[in-house]
Design an enzyme around this catalytic site. Structure first.
Site, PDB file in Angstrom:
ATOM      1  N   HIS A   1      -3.781  -4.682  -0.643  1.00 50.09           N
ATOM      2  CA  HIS A   1      -3.632  -5.213   0.720  1.00 50.09           C
ATOM      3  C   HIS A   1      -3.798  -6.728   0.755  1.00 50.09           C
ATOM      4  O   HIS A   1      -4.793  -7.234   1.293  1.00 50.09           O
ATOM      5  CB  HIS A   1      -4.664  -4.575   1.654  1.00 50.09           C
ATOM      6  CG  HIS A   1      -4.342  -3.186   2.047  1.00 50.09           C
ATOM      7  ND1 HIS A   1      -3.396  -2.876   2.994  1.00 50.09           N
ATOM      8  CD2 HIS A   1      -4.832  -2.002   1.605  1.00 50.09           C
ATOM      9  CE1 HIS A   1      -3.315  -1.570   3.143  1.00 50.09           C
ATOM     10  NE2 HIS A   1      -4.183  -1.014   2.301  1.00 50.09           N
TER      11      HIS A   1
ATOM     12  N   GLU B   1      -2.507  -8.679   2.682  1.00 46.81           N
ATOM     13  CA  GLU B   1      -2.428  -9.119   4.082  1.00 46.81           C
ATOM     14  C   GLU B   1      -3.774  -9.032   4.804  1.00 46.81           C
ATOM     15  O   GLU B   1      -3.911  -9.532   5.926  1.00 46.81           O
ATOM     16  CB  GLU B   1      -1.374  -8.291   4.833  1.00 46.81           C
ATOM     17  CG  GLU B   1      -1.839  -6.947   5.343  1.00 46.81           C
ATOM     18  CD  GLU B   1      -1.988  -5.835   4.303  1.00 46.81           C
ATOM     19  OE1 GLU B   1      -2.261  -4.701   4.729  1.00 46.81           O
ATOM     20  OE2 GLU B   1      -1.854  -6.073   3.093  1.00 46.81           O
TER      21      GLU B   1
ATOM     22  N   ARG C   1     -16.298   1.354  10.547  1.00 47.84           N
ATOM     23  CA  ARG C   1     -15.583   2.432  11.240  1.00 47.84           C
ATOM     24  C   ARG C   1     -15.884   3.784  10.578  1.00 47.84           C
ATOM     25  O   ARG C   1     -16.192   4.766  11.247  1.00 47.84           O
ATOM     26  CB  ARG C   1     -14.077   2.160  11.215  1.00 47.84           C
ATOM     27  CG  ARG C   1     -13.230   3.275  11.823  1.00 47.84           C
ATOM     28  CD  ARG C   1     -11.804   3.255  11.322  1.00 47.84           C
ATOM     29  NE  ARG C   1     -11.761   3.556   9.901  1.00 47.84           N
ATOM     30  CZ  ARG C   1     -10.757   3.204   9.101  1.00 47.84           C
ATOM     31  NH1 ARG C   1      -9.742   2.512   9.556  1.00 47.84           N
ATOM     32  NH2 ARG C   1     -10.777   3.535   7.825  1.00 47.84           N
TER      33      ARG C   1
ATOM     34  N   SER D   1      -7.690  -0.297  -0.402  1.00 48.22           N
ATOM     35  CA  SER D   1      -8.317   0.713   0.441  1.00 48.22           C
ATOM     36  C   SER D   1      -7.365   1.905   0.521  1.00 48.22           C
ATOM     37  O   SER D   1      -6.485   1.944   1.368  1.00 48.22           O
ATOM     38  CB  SER D   1      -8.595   0.147   1.835  1.00 48.22           C
ATOM     39  OG  SER D   1      -9.185   1.135   2.650  1.00 48.22           O
TER      40      SER D   1
ATOM     41  N   LYS E   1     -12.296   7.106  -2.842  1.00 40.86           N
ATOM     42  CA  LYS E   1     -11.453   6.047  -2.308  1.00 40.86           C
ATOM     43  C   LYS E   1     -11.559   4.783  -3.163  1.00 40.86           C
ATOM     44  O   LYS E   1     -12.660   4.359  -3.522  1.00 40.86           O
ATOM     45  CB  LYS E   1     -11.912   5.750  -0.879  1.00 40.86           C
ATOM     46  CG  LYS E   1     -11.097   4.749  -0.115  1.00 40.86           C
ATOM     47  CD  LYS E   1     -11.668   4.625   1.307  1.00 40.86           C
ATOM     48  CE  LYS E   1     -10.840   3.758   2.190  1.00 40.86           C
ATOM     49  NZ  LYS E   1     -11.413   3.664   3.549  1.00 40.86           N
TER      50      LYS E   1
ATOM     51  N   CYS F   1       0.820  -1.215   0.000  1.00 42.12           N
ATOM     52  CA  CYS F   1       0.000   0.000   0.000  1.00 42.12           C
ATOM     53  C   CYS F   1       0.855   1.266   0.000  1.00 42.12           C
ATOM     54  O   CYS F   1       1.596   1.493  -0.937  1.00 42.12           O
ATOM     55  CB  CYS F   1      -1.010  -0.021   1.147  1.00 42.12           C
ATOM     56  SG  CYS F   1      -2.322   1.225   0.904  1.00 42.12           S
TER      57      CYS F   1
END
Length: 152
Positions: free
Chosen positions: A95, A97, A109, A53, A25, A4
């Site tokens: 990402h 991971e 969130r 993200s 985004k 990222c």
């Protein structure tokens, strides 16, 4: 291997590749097309699916062929996996991971903070937050296994 923002920083360091701020985004699960066969991508045929993200991107057209190679990219995410020409450094702008619920946690969130955010693309099955598309998990495991094998 950097991931990222660290990948974007690495591509800037090794190739002078700028990152560009986006109006929206990049958020979700995106298929990326393999541009070049490489040992890091052993076992993948035409694409690899990765979570993303971030609010920034890089442009394929700004990747200097003299120092970096694009291994996978898409119109939606830009260059997704790049490597230095000597194959000592790999840059994954997504990402791999992430766990299965990481994008859900980020989505909830952001909603809790009052941010206007769309559901992660290609993440929920039938737009139900109870059912998550986990198609990237085995592919991420393969990507990391391939990387570990290159370290030997």
């Amino acid at each position: 291997m950097t991931i990222c923002w660290a990948a974007q920083a690495g591509m800037y360091y090794f190739g002078g590749v700028s990152k560009h701020l986006l109006n929206k985004k990049i958020f979700g699960i995106y298929p990326t097309i393999i541009q070049k066969q490489h040992p890091l991508l052993n076992g993948f045929k035409r694409e690899i699916t990765l979570p993303f993200s971030r609010y920034t991107t890089n442009l394929n057209s700004e990747i200097p062929e003299s120092s970096l190679q694009i291994l996978a990219s898409s119109a939606a995410t830009g260059p997704a996996i790049c490597a230095t020409r000597d194959d000592h450094n790999f840059f994954v702008t997504g990402h791999p991971e992430y766990q299965s619920t990481t994008l859900l946690d980020e989505y909830l969130r952001d909603q809790h903070r009052g941010r206007v955010v769309e559901q992660p693309a290609n993440y929920f099955i039938s737009n139900s937050v109870e059912k998550i598309n986990e198609s990237w998990l085995p592919q991420s495991q393969r990507l990391f296994n391939n990387w570990f094998n290159l370290l030997q």
